[in-house]
Enzyme design. Structure first.
Site, PDB file in Angstrom:
ATOM      1  N   HIS A 103       0.778  -1.287   0.115  1.00  0.00           N
ATOM      2  CA  HIS A 103       0.106  -0.099  -0.165  1.00  0.00           C
ATOM      3  C   HIS A 103       0.865   1.330  -0.048  1.00  0.00           C
ATOM      4  O   HIS A 103       0.247   2.154   0.504  1.00  0.00           O
ATOM      5  CB  HIS A 103      -0.814   0.030   1.237  1.00  0.00           C
ATOM      6  CG  HIS A 103      -1.766  -1.098   1.472  1.00  0.00           C
ATOM      7  ND1 HIS A 103      -3.101  -1.367   1.119  1.00  0.00           N
ATOM      8  CD2 HIS A 103      -1.358  -2.548   1.901  1.00  0.00           C
ATOM      9  CE1 HIS A 103      -3.346  -2.625   1.522  1.00  0.00           C
ATOM     10  NE2 HIS A 103      -2.266  -3.091   1.942  1.00  0.00           N
ATOM     11  N   SER A 148      15.769  20.701 -15.046  1.00  0.00           N
ATOM     12  CA  SER A 148      14.728  21.600 -15.220  1.00  0.00           C
ATOM     13  C   SER A 148      15.159  22.875 -15.623  1.00  0.00           C
ATOM     14  O   SER A 148      16.194  23.568 -15.442  1.00  0.00           O
ATOM     15  CB  SER A 148      13.882  21.740 -14.007  1.00  0.00           C
ATOM     16  OG  SER A 148      13.041  23.103 -14.006  1.00  0.00           O
ATOM     17  N   LYS A 194      17.039  21.012  -9.537  1.00  0.00           N
ATOM     18  CA  LYS A 194      16.279  19.886  -9.945  1.00  0.00           C
ATOM     19  C   LYS A 194      17.056  18.663 -10.854  1.00  0.00           C
ATOM     20  O   LYS A 194      17.877  19.167 -11.446  1.00  0.00           O
ATOM     21  CB  LYS A 194      14.955  20.200 -10.826  1.00  0.00           C
ATOM     22  CG  LYS A 194      13.951  20.586  -9.971  1.00  0.00           C
ATOM     23  CD  LYS A 194      12.701  20.677 -10.485  1.00  0.00           C
ATOM     24  CE  LYS A 194      12.168  19.135 -10.292  1.00  0.00           C
ATOM     25  NZ  LYS A 194      10.822  18.958 -11.078  1.00  0.00           N
ATOM     26  N   GLU A 231      10.615   7.812 -16.240  1.00  0.00           N
ATOM     27  CA  GLU A 231       9.285   8.500 -16.658  1.00  0.00           C
ATOM     28  C   GLU A 231       8.913   8.147 -17.888  1.00  0.00           C
ATOM     29  O   GLU A 231       7.783   7.684 -18.542  1.00  0.00           O
ATOM     30  CB  GLU A 231       9.129   9.959 -16.368  1.00  0.00           C
ATOM     31  CG  GLU A 231       9.567  10.259 -14.859  1.00  0.00           C
ATOM     32  CD  GLU A 231       9.542  11.838 -14.710  1.00  0.00           C
ATOM     33  OE1 GLU A 231       8.556  12.501 -14.833  1.00  0.00           O
ATOM     34  OE2 GLU A 231      10.824  12.441 -14.713  1.00  0.00           O
TER      35      GLU A 231
END
Ligand code: ARG
Length: 463
Positions: free
Chosen positions: A158, A279, A285, A292
């Protein structure tokens, strides 16, 4: 320039440029030129052996086909959009080179059995290449499992911290999943490696052809028996697409874990700069874009699977032109799956696990609570009661800003007299792991067994 269609006999007017543009598939199926030529050579040799063509005729056709292959590869013969498809383009060039004799190649066959043959041959190569890539990914996983052997991490259910596990155990879980993906590809190949050629349009041919001979020459394990079936179905491609979808689903889940783990919130892993991006606005970043994208591309491969299923679902037997639309999903799913496997393997090679941080996180948590409850059960308490007592200990620790590591025997005995000195063999995460007994569990002995097993399996696997 448009070429005179090879089926033009019964037509008074040429196909309009609009219709040709709409119906041409050469932009994609030119990728099948090798398969198409190999199939034609096997066919023409068989026609000669069966005395349907003269030996000399077959020799000339074969030599020209080989020359055409070279012309395609050198760019001398361009597979431009004004051909309907790869089959037409090659036949057109053949006739251009050797005249009317070129027209004899198409004796006793049709593009319907031809395209199904080309596709099965193409998928054979795809299965071989993807299988190799899976084995490579499995080797990376095994390497990492050995490298990080003994390193603990929190395991999740979970997405809540659940129990301590070995990092190697996690990695080998994926190795096992990819093994089933590998098997699925071999099983699918076994089913589809049958020759459709010789079915002609769908009803067979009155020429005394030898399909078994062509099958052997093209390395098929026999022929597709029913000629209607041979040209009508694309189940082989759909099954393959489904096997690729499963691979992508596994890659995507794995990618998702990497995305989470490389976040500051988890900080369990780091992907090297070479496989992350920055970024354009936020200078601090470091984004896990490759992971992804693999996750995103899974959707694209599922899309191909659904595309094919939907395209087929309403088609009357036998061949229908709709089926030409299988090219886009077929090529796209092969390329996407291959690229994703390739990039993901690299990402994994360049991923390091932050051992100290993960182990510290484990110390500052209660992930061995199940082991404490199990301990009490072994001392004779019913599981529910043991669960309740352990819960109270956790709650006590939370109230007092303590962790299991801060508890002494007196404190533990204030919760249950059943606690004895040996509780300290279970209380801490690394102890929890060592105490696991069941086959396939996260204990170092069991994980070691898996490492040994996979080392043996992957050593035997070529490629
Ligand atoms: N390009 C076609 C395809 O991929 C080849 C078969 C065409 N057959 C036909 N009868 N028009 O499906």
């Amino acid at each position: 320039m448009t070429h005179k269609a090879l089926w033009g006999g019964r037509f008074k007017h040429a196909l309009s440029a609009t219709a040709l543009k709409f119906s041409s598939s050469i932009g994609l199926d030119k990728q099948l030129y090798q398969e198409d030529i190999a199939g034609s050579i096997a066919h023409v040799e068989m026609l000669a052996a069966a005395k349907i063509l003269k030996a000399e005729e077959a020799r000339r056709i074969r030599a020209s086909l080989r020359a055409i292959q070279k012309e395609i590869e050198s760019g001398k013969f361009e597979l431009t959009d004004d051909f309907e498809d790869i089959h037409m383009a090659i036949e057109h060039r053949l006739i251009q080179k050797i005249g009317v004799l070129g027209g004899k190649l198409h004796t006793a066959r049709s593009r319907n059995d031809q395209v199904a043959t080309d596709e099965r041959m193409y998928l054979r190569t795809a299965v071989r290449e993807i299988s190799k890539q899976i084995a490579q990914l499995q080797r990376v996983l095994l390497y990492k499992a050995e490298k990080y052997f003994g390193t603990l991490m929190p395991g999740y259910t979970h997405l809540q911290r659940a129990q301590p596990i070995l990092v190697s155990h996690y990695l080998l879980a994926y190795l096992s999943m990819f093994e089933r993906d590998f098997e699925r590809l071999q099983e699918c190949r076994k089913r589809f490696n049958k020759l459709p050629l010789g079915a002609a349009a769908f009803a067979g041919t009155s020429y005394p052809i030898d399909r078994a001979r062509v099958a052997k020459k093209l390395h098929f394990d026999g022929i597709v028996e029913n000629s209607i079936d041979a040209v009508s179905d694309r189940d082989y491609l759909i099954e393959f697409a489904s096997a690729c979808s499963m691979i992508m689903m596994h890659l995507s889940r794995f990618a998702e874990d990497l995305v989470l783990w490389t976040s500051k919130e988890f900080a369990f892993a780091e992907i090297s700069d070479a496989y992350t991006t920055g970024s354009s606005i936020m200078p601090q970043k470091k984004n896990p874009d490759m992971a992804e994208l693999v996750r995103g591309k899974a959707g694209r491969v599922y899309g191909s699977l659904i595309n094919l299923l939907t395209m087929m679902k309403g088609l009357p037997l036998a061949y229908n032109r709709d089926m030409q639309e299988d090219k886009f999903p077929m090529f796209d799913l092969v390329h996407t799956t291959r690229e994703s496997l390739f990039v993901f393997s690299h990402v994994l090679v360049h991923t390091t696990f932050r051992r100290k941080h993960m182990e510290e996180e484990l110390r500052n948590d209660f992930l061995s609570a199940t082991d404490v409850a199990d301990y009490l059960v072994r001392k004779g308490l019913p599981f529910r009661e043991a669960h309740e007592i352990t819960g109270k200990i956790v709650s006590y620790c939370l109230d007092h800003r303590m962790f299991f590591g801060n508890l002494d025997l007196d404190r533990l005995q204030s919760f249950s007299k059943a606690f004895e000195a040996d509780i300290f063999d279970y209380l801490l995460p690394h102890k929890s792991i060592e105490q696991k007994k069941s086959a396939g569990s996260t204990s170092p002995q069991e994980v070691k067994k898996q490492v040994v097993h996979w080392t043996r399996v992957l050593q035997k696997r070529k490629g």
